[in-house]
Design a protein around this motif. Structure first.
Motif, PDB file in Angstrom:
ATOM      1  N   ARG A   1       0.812  -1.225   0.000  1.00 49.48           N
ATOM      2  CA  ARG A   1       0.000   0.000   0.000  1.00 49.48           C
ATOM      3  C   ARG A   1       0.838   1.265   0.000  1.00 49.48           C
ATOM      4  O   ARG A   1       0.359   2.334  -0.383  1.00 49.48           O
TER       5      ARG A   1
ATOM      6  N   TRP B   1       3.428   1.484  -1.868  1.00 54.26           N
ATOM      7  CA  TRP B   1       4.063   1.368  -3.174  1.00 54.26           C
ATOM      8  C   TRP B   1       5.475   0.785  -3.074  1.00 54.26           C
ATOM      9  O   TRP B   1       6.297   0.969  -3.961  1.00 54.26           O
TER      10      TRP B   1
ATOM     11  N   ASP C   1      -4.160   7.063  -2.809  1.00 52.25           N
ATOM     12  CA  ASP C   1      -3.970   5.879  -1.976  1.00 52.25           C
ATOM     13  C   ASP C   1      -3.737   6.262  -0.522  1.00 52.25           C
ATOM     14  O   ASP C   1      -4.191   5.574   0.400  1.00 52.25           O
TER      15      ASP C   1
ATOM     16  N   GLU D   1      -7.311   8.162  -9.327  1.00 50.93           N
ATOM     17  CA  GLU D   1      -7.253   6.723  -9.111  1.00 50.93           C
ATOM     18  C   GLU D   1      -7.252   6.021 -10.460  1.00 50.93           C
ATOM     19  O   GLU D   1      -8.039   6.376 -11.349  1.00 50.93           O
TER      20      GLU D   1
ATOM     21  N   THR E   1      -6.778   2.118 -12.484  1.00 50.11           N
ATOM     22  CA  THR E   1      -6.673   0.654 -12.479  1.00 50.11           C
ATOM     23  C   THR E   1      -5.979   0.131 -13.724  1.00 50.11           C
ATOM     24  O   THR E   1      -5.702  -1.061 -13.815  1.00 50.11           O
TER      25      THR E   1
ATOM     26  N   LEU F   1      -3.706  -2.993 -12.825  1.00 49.19           N
ATOM     27  CA  LEU F   1      -3.523  -3.124 -11.380  1.00 49.19           C
ATOM     28  C   LEU F   1      -4.621  -4.023 -10.828  1.00 49.19           C
ATOM     29  O   LEU F   1      -5.811  -3.721 -10.949  1.00 49.19           O
ATOM     30  N   LEU F   2      -4.215  -5.117 -10.208  1.00 52.40           N
ATOM     31  CA  LEU F   2      -5.162  -6.081  -9.655  1.00 52.40           C
ATOM     32  C   LEU F   2      -4.998  -6.122  -8.140  1.00 52.40           C
ATOM     33  O   LEU F   2      -3.910  -6.440  -7.633  1.00 52.40           O
ATOM     34  N   PRO F   3      -6.042  -5.808  -7.373  1.00 55.52           N
ATOM     35  CA  PRO F   3      -5.929  -5.876  -5.912  1.00 55.52           C
ATOM     36  C   PRO F   3      -5.828  -7.316  -5.435  1.00 55.52           C
ATOM     37  O   PRO F   3      -6.369  -8.243  -6.066  1.00 55.52           O
TER      38      PRO F   3
ATOM     39  N   HIS G   1      -2.237  -4.401  -1.094  1.00 47.57           N
ATOM     40  CA  HIS G   1      -1.282  -4.881  -2.080  1.00 47.57           C
ATOM     41  C   HIS G   1      -1.947  -4.970  -3.462  1.00 47.57           C
ATOM     42  O   HIS G   1      -3.148  -5.243  -3.569  1.00 47.57           O
ATOM     43  N   HIS G   2      -1.130  -4.754  -4.483  1.00 48.33           N
ATOM     44  CA  HIS G   2      -1.615  -4.847  -5.866  1.00 48.33           C
ATOM     45  C   HIS G   2      -0.611  -5.635  -6.703  1.00 48.33           C
ATOM     46  O   HIS G   2       0.605  -5.528  -6.506  1.00 48.33           O
TER      47      HIS G   2
ATOM     48  N   ILE H   1       0.691  -5.837 -10.391  1.00 43.90           N
ATOM     49  CA  ILE H   1       0.736  -5.017 -11.607  1.00 43.90           C
ATOM     50  C   ILE H   1       1.327  -5.865 -12.725  1.00 43.90           C
ATOM     51  O   ILE H   1       2.497  -6.276 -12.665  1.00 43.90           O
TER      52      ILE H   1
END
Length: 413
Positions: free
Chosen positions: A260, A262, A315, A350, A352, A372-374, A381-382, A384
């Motif tokens: 979170r 980065w 974020d 924001e 995605t 970007l996938l949560p 966390h993502h 990418i």
């Protein structure tokens, strides 16, 4: 007329001689061992600190005022401390004017000796003094070692811009802090030799930022009061084996995981090759604004920078009680004027998905659709993933780049 006779008897003369004034005998010490001037050294500040440690363990009625009883002249020598301090600590009321000769207690009045009496007190004082002196020497060596390693590394060595004229060679403290992922004030205290607590993860980050080799890294561990790890340390934020397998199977396409804040938690080999990430790149935001190689590769860096800063602020708004966002932004603004200007706008955005165009030195232009996938199992966390954009030859160029790296990867699916 004769005077009347007195009826009171006349005093008889005392046959005992008049008591003489007691001589100015030197103060005797029955506690100290034979003088050893090299046992403690001549660092009176360190010895005073040891006395303070001992006083904290004494009963309240035994804690005397040490100030005013310590010798003012350095010619007194360290053994003078060992003679006087037991008197101050054990008998504060008599420390200033001790008796010339201690009375010999009779068998009926003999009491059990105080636990701090005897040679054990002197040994404890000397051991505490040695520990204090050793700690001071270690901090001084840590201070000089960090300064010398920092002066040895240039901004170009770690992919950072020169940033104008420099008064001293090497990196600035602010730059080392940003590369290490720690606060500027905290790193300054560490380099100044202050008594602060450090972890293995932080020492590893500083070692990478200063480009230390294995021997220097172990030396830094010991100066920080830690034992160097025998094996390669685990990442600060562990990534599940499933995510790592997913990133490996995504090759030859770039992919990475960030938390979170980065921070990178996992990066596959192609992301390092395509985007120019190195060992000192630990945070996606920091690398975007400080990694000169990434900046040179990114075709639309100037147009993308405002969106990146706005995305980080968006974020941060999800975690208003987390001070780490402000620390990262503040430290980055201190070394990147571009980010400082964008951060002051307070823009929020924001995203995605995004489109990235990279001018690679070997394979030419690469264009990706970034998604970007949560990760629900890891809040904040993502994942990418970068997929070659349709209508371009990016996929073929990635495969060619992999062949040049002599890595054989089976394309997933």
């Amino acid at each position: 007329m004769e005077a009347p006779l007195s009826t009171a008897p006349s005093p008889l003369p005392d046959p005992r001689p008049a008591p003489a004034d007691p001589p100015n005998l030197p103060r005797r010490n029955t506690l100290a061992a034979p003088a050893r001037r090299d046992a403690v050294g001549t660092d009176f500040d360190g010895f005073t600190a040891a006395v303070a440690d001992i006083r904290r363990h004494l009963p309240p009625d035994r804690r005397g005022r040490v100030a005013g009883h310590l010798p003012a002249s350095s010619q007194a020598g360290p053994d003078r401390f060992a003679v006087l301090l037991p008197q101050v600590l054990l008998h504060p009321a008599r420390a200033a004017h001790p008796p010339a000769r201690a009375p010999s207690p009779s068998s009926s009045t003999r009491t059990r000796p105080h636990p701090w009496r005897g040679n054990s007190l002197r040994v404890c004082l000397m051991a505490s003094a040695r520990s204090s002196l050793s700690r001071d020497r270690r901090r001084a060596e840590l201070r000089e070692f960090l300064r010398s390693r920092r002066a040895r590394v240039s901004p170009a060595d770690v992919g950072m811009p020169e940033g104008g004229r420099r008064r001293t060679p090497g990196l600035r403290r602010e730059e080392v802090a940003v590369l290490s992922g720690v606060g500027v004030s905290w790193y300054t205290w560490l380099e100044q030799g202050r008594d602060i607590t450090v972890s293995e993860e932080v020492i590893d980050a500083i070692a990478r930022a200063l480009l230390l080799n294995a021997a220097e890294r172990g030396h830094l561990y010991r100066l920080a009061g830690l034992n160097p790890p025998r094996d390669v340390p685990a990442p600060a934020v562990p990534t599940s084996p499933e995510l790592r397998r997913l990133l490996d199977s995504w090759l030859p396409r770039p992919g990475y995981v960030r938390d979170r804040h980065w921070n990178f938690t996992a990066v596959n080999d192609m992301a390092r090759e395509v985007f120019g990430y190195g060992e000192t790149d630990h945070n996606c935001l920091v690398s975007f604004f400080t990694n000169t190689r990434y900046r040179a590769l990114h075709r639309h860096w100037a147009e993308t920078a405002p969106q990146v800063a706005a995305g980080f602020r968006a974020d941060a708004a999800h975690y208003p009680d987390d001070p780490e966002f402000d620390r990262i932004a503040g430290d980055l603004a201190a070394v990147s004027p571009e980010f400082a200007e964008l951060w002051a706008r307070h823009d929020v955005a924001e995203h995605t998905s995004a489109v990235k165009a990279v001018d690679h030195a070997t394979t030419g232009t690469l264009v990706f659709d970034a998604t970007l996938l949560p990760l629900p199992e890891h809040p904040g966390h993502h994942l990418i993933l970068h997929n070659p954009r349709p209508g371009t030859d990016t996929q073929q160029r990635l495969e060619e780049l992999m062949r040049r790296r002599s890595v054989v990867v089976a394309h997933p699916g």
